[in-house]
Design a protein around this motif. Structure first.
Motif, PDB file in Angstrom:
ATOM      1  N   LYS A  27     -35.422 -40.190  96.001  1.00  0.00           N
ATOM      2  CA  LYS A  27     -36.428 -40.967  96.252  1.00  0.00           C
ATOM      3  C   LYS A  27     -37.326 -41.237  97.416  1.00  0.00           C
ATOM      4  O   LYS A  27     -37.760 -40.500  97.886  1.00  0.00           O
ATOM      5  CB  LYS A  27     -36.241 -42.373  95.390  1.00  0.00           C
ATOM      6  CG  LYS A  27     -35.496 -42.788  94.199  1.00  0.00           C
ATOM      7  CD  LYS A  27     -35.306 -43.289  94.075  1.00  0.00           C
ATOM      8  CE  LYS A  27     -35.128 -44.202  92.503  1.00  0.00           C
ATOM      9  NZ  LYS A  27     -34.514 -45.339  92.097  1.00  0.00           N
ATOM     10  N   THR A  34     -43.351 -52.402  95.931  1.00  0.00           N
ATOM     11  CA  THR A  34     -42.964 -51.798  95.115  1.00  0.00           C
ATOM     12  C   THR A  34     -44.037 -51.247  94.581  1.00  0.00           C
ATOM     13  O   THR A  34     -44.721 -51.781  94.596  1.00  0.00           O
ATOM     14  CB  THR A  34     -42.578 -53.513  94.273  1.00  0.00           C
ATOM     15  OG1 THR A  34     -41.997 -54.519  95.107  1.00  0.00           O
ATOM     16  CG2 THR A  34     -42.398 -53.488  93.221  1.00  0.00           C
ATOM     17  N   GLN A  35     -43.335 -50.060  93.649  1.00  0.00           N
ATOM     18  CA  GLN A  35     -44.654 -49.381  93.017  1.00  0.00           C
ATOM     19  C   GLN A  35     -44.442 -49.670  91.769  1.00  0.00           C
ATOM     20  O   GLN A  35     -43.137 -49.637  91.241  1.00  0.00           O
ATOM     21  CB  GLN A  35     -44.809 -48.094  92.995  1.00  0.00           C
ATOM     22  CG  GLN A  35     -44.555 -47.767  95.028  1.00  0.00           C
ATOM     23  CD  GLN A  35     -45.165 -46.495  95.164  1.00  0.00           C
ATOM     24  OE1 GLN A  35     -44.415 -45.865  95.725  1.00  0.00           O
ATOM     25  NE2 GLN A  35     -45.801 -45.824  94.446  1.00  0.00           N
ATOM     26  N   THR A  36     -45.595 -49.574  90.539  1.00  0.00           N
ATOM     27  CA  THR A  36     -45.660 -49.617  89.322  1.00  0.00           C
ATOM     28  C   THR A  36     -46.261 -48.627  89.086  1.00  0.00           C
ATOM     29  O   THR A  36     -47.445 -48.569  89.386  1.00  0.00           O
ATOM     30  CB  THR A  36     -45.086 -50.867  88.075  1.00  0.00           C
ATOM     31  OG1 THR A  36     -46.226 -51.493  88.488  1.00  0.00           O
ATOM     32  CG2 THR A  36     -44.269 -51.478  88.495  1.00  0.00           C
ATOM     33  N   PRO A  37     -46.094 -48.507  87.372  1.00  0.00           N
ATOM     34  CA  PRO A  37     -45.100 -47.775  86.760  1.00  0.00           C
ATOM     35  C   PRO A  37     -43.872 -46.461  87.721  1.00  0.00           C
ATOM     36  O   PRO A  37     -44.779 -45.697  88.765  1.00  0.00           O
ATOM     37  CB  PRO A  37     -45.372 -47.227  86.160  1.00  0.00           C
ATOM     38  CG  PRO A  37     -47.106 -46.668  85.816  1.00  0.00           C
ATOM     39  CD  PRO A  37     -47.645 -46.916  87.072  1.00  0.00           C
ATOM     40  N   LYS A  38     -42.811 -46.783  87.311  1.00  0.00           N
ATOM     41  CA  LYS A  38     -42.189 -45.291  88.120  1.00  0.00           C
ATOM     42  C   LYS A  38     -42.724 -44.111  87.430  1.00  0.00           C
ATOM     43  O   LYS A  38     -42.104 -42.929  88.293  1.00  0.00           O
ATOM     44  CB  LYS A  38     -40.992 -45.606  88.047  1.00  0.00           C
ATOM     45  CG  LYS A  38     -40.292 -47.102  88.929  1.00  0.00           C
ATOM     46  CD  LYS A  38     -38.559 -47.341  89.079  1.00  0.00           C
ATOM     47  CE  LYS A  38     -38.151 -47.825  89.452  1.00  0.00           C
ATOM     48  NZ  LYS A  38     -38.527 -49.168  89.785  1.00  0.00           N
ATOM     49  N   PHE A  39     -43.193 -44.157  86.205  1.00  0.00           N
ATOM     50  CA  PHE A  39     -43.358 -42.841  85.732  1.00  0.00           C
ATOM     51  C   PHE A  39     -44.870 -42.945  84.070  1.00  0.00           C
ATOM     52  O   PHE A  39     -44.622 -44.301  84.110  1.00  0.00           O
ATOM     53  CB  PHE A  39     -42.016 -42.428  84.075  1.00  0.00           C
ATOM     54  CG  PHE A  39     -40.967 -41.916  85.086  1.00  0.00           C
ATOM     55  CD1 PHE A  39     -39.778 -42.986  85.276  1.00  0.00           C
ATOM     56  CD2 PHE A  39     -40.588 -40.954  85.923  1.00  0.00           C
ATOM     57  CE1 PHE A  39     -38.961 -42.516  86.659  1.00  0.00           C
ATOM     58  CE2 PHE A  39     -39.259 -40.858  86.331  1.00  0.00           C
ATOM     59  CZ  PHE A  39     -38.385 -41.598  86.881  1.00  0.00           C
ATOM     60  N   CYS A  82     -49.417 -51.548  93.670  1.00  0.00           N
ATOM     61  CA  CYS A  82     -47.859 -51.416  94.871  1.00  0.00           C
ATOM     62  C   CYS A  82     -48.761 -52.528  95.079  1.00  0.00           C
ATOM     63  O   CYS A  82     -49.808 -53.348  95.394  1.00  0.00           O
ATOM     64  CB  CYS A  82     -49.005 -50.620  95.734  1.00  0.00           C
ATOM     65  SG  CYS A  82     -47.825 -50.470  97.704  1.00  0.00           S
ATOM     66  N   GLU A  91     -41.114 -46.636  95.936  1.00  0.00           N
ATOM     67  CA  GLU A  91     -39.857 -46.056  94.782  1.00  0.00           C
ATOM     68  C   GLU A  91     -40.641 -44.838  94.504  1.00  0.00           C
ATOM     69  O   GLU A  91     -39.728 -43.421  94.407  1.00  0.00           O
ATOM     70  CB  GLU A  91     -39.416 -46.415  94.232  1.00  0.00           C
ATOM     71  CG  GLU A  91     -38.209 -47.885  95.205  1.00  0.00           C
ATOM     72  CD  GLU A  91     -36.696 -47.373  95.209  1.00  0.00           C
ATOM     73  OE1 GLU A  91     -36.288 -47.257  96.290  1.00  0.00           O
ATOM     74  OE2 GLU A  91     -35.674 -47.490  93.924  1.00  0.00           O
ATOM     75  N   SER A  94     -44.270 -43.062  92.304  1.00  0.00           N
ATOM     76  CA  SER A  94     -44.796 -42.853  90.520  1.00  0.00           C
ATOM     77  C   SER A  94     -44.788 -41.212  90.700  1.00  0.00           C
ATOM     78  O   SER A  94     -45.711 -41.284  91.236  1.00  0.00           O
ATOM     79  CB  SER A  94     -45.927 -43.984  90.269  1.00  0.00           C
ATOM     80  OG  SER A  94     -45.462 -45.665  91.188  1.00  0.00           O
ATOM     81  N   ARG A  95     -44.348 -41.030  89.181  1.00  0.00           N
ATOM     82  CA  ARG A  95     -44.629 -39.550  89.216  1.00  0.00           C
ATOM     83  C   ARG A  95     -45.514 -40.095  88.379  1.00  0.00           C
ATOM     84  O   ARG A  95     -45.207 -40.453  86.898  1.00  0.00           O
ATOM     85  CB  ARG A  95     -42.890 -39.161  88.181  1.00  0.00           C
ATOM     86  CG  ARG A  95     -43.104 -37.709  87.925  1.00  0.00           C
ATOM     87  CD  ARG A  95     -41.353 -36.888  87.526  1.00  0.00           C
ATOM     88  NE  ARG A  95     -40.856 -37.325  88.935  1.00  0.00           N
ATOM     89  CZ  ARG A  95     -40.392 -36.026  90.509  1.00  0.00           C
ATOM     90  NH1 ARG A  95     -41.380 -34.941  89.215  1.00  0.00           N
ATOM     91  NH2 ARG A  95     -39.264 -36.251  90.444  1.00  0.00           N
TER      92      ARG A  95
END
Lengths: 113, 115
Positions: free
Chosen positions: A41, B5-10, B23, B108, B110-111
């Motif tokens: 990651k 902290t990031q959202t979303p991860k995917f 973020c 972490e 975001s893909r």
């Protein structure tokens, strides 16, 4: 335009080997060079180098900077499978209000048992 | 401390759709960044911010927008998604003092896939 070039781009070694990763840079108003390790990651910080010839060391990892020749190396001794990762090198400039990093493409290290 | 902290991860988007990557950081860092990482290409800076209300373009800003209304939050907006924006996006933050290490603290990732 600032530029950071890493070599090799990928490397496969056996456990116990020693490896040397290379990073050359052209960064305007150079301030420091940073090494990161990226596993699955987010990149995690390893070292920051600002002065030539002073080795930074953490366990089996060490790094040194040559500001005259504009390069840095990252050494890993007695490699383990947990060292498998992408190693990123980044140059940092010190312009007014600028804390940007210019990253190289990374060296993908694979350590096989 | 949660860090960055990031959202979303995917996320999967269709061409032309819009979305915002969120973020947030709880380290009281002034500096925040958005990078994208394509396979074998390292990290490219999209936008950065040196404080609330101040943003600036990085190396690859086209197709993206950012805002920084608070110290904690730095969202990245994609207005008209294109396949070229398929990538992994990292938000990061750092201290802004002369004595700092220069270390970036990364989220972490975001893909994002655009089909």
């Amino acid at each position: 335009e600032d530029k950071v070039v890493q070599s090799p781009l990928s490397l496969v070694v056996h456990e116990g080997d020693t490896v040397t990763l290379n990073c050359s840079y052209e960064v305007t108003n150079f301030r420091s060079l940073l090494w990161y390790k990226q596993e699955k990651k987010a990149p995690t910080f390893l070292f920051m180098l600002t002065s030539s010839g002073i080795e930074k060391k953490s366990g089996r990892l060490s790094s040194i900077l040559d500001k005259k020749e504009l390069f840095s190396i990252l050494n890993i001794t007695a490699t383990q499978t947990g060292d498998s990762a992408i190693y990123l090198c980044a140059g940092r400039s010190s312009g007014a209000g600028s804390y940007q990093l210019t990253f190289g493409k990374g060296t993908k290290l694979s350590v096989i048992p | 401390n949660a860090g960055v902290t990031q959202t979303p991860k995917f996320r999967i988007l269709k061409i032309g759709q819009s979305m915002t990557l969120q973020c947030a950081q709880d380290m009281n860092h002034n500096y925040m960044y958005w990078y994208r990482q394509d396979p074998g290409m390292g990290l490219k800076l999209i936008y950065y911010s040196v404080g609330a209300g101040i943003t600036d373009k990085g190396e690859v800003p086209n197709g993206y927008n950012v805002s920084r209304s608070t110290t904690e939050d730095f969202p990245l907006r994609l207005e008209l998604a294109a396949p070229s924006q398929t990538s992994v996006y990292f938000c990061a933050s750092s201290y802004s003092t002369r004595e700092d290490t220069g270390e970036l603290f990364f989220g972490e990732g975001s893909r994002l896939t655009v089909l």
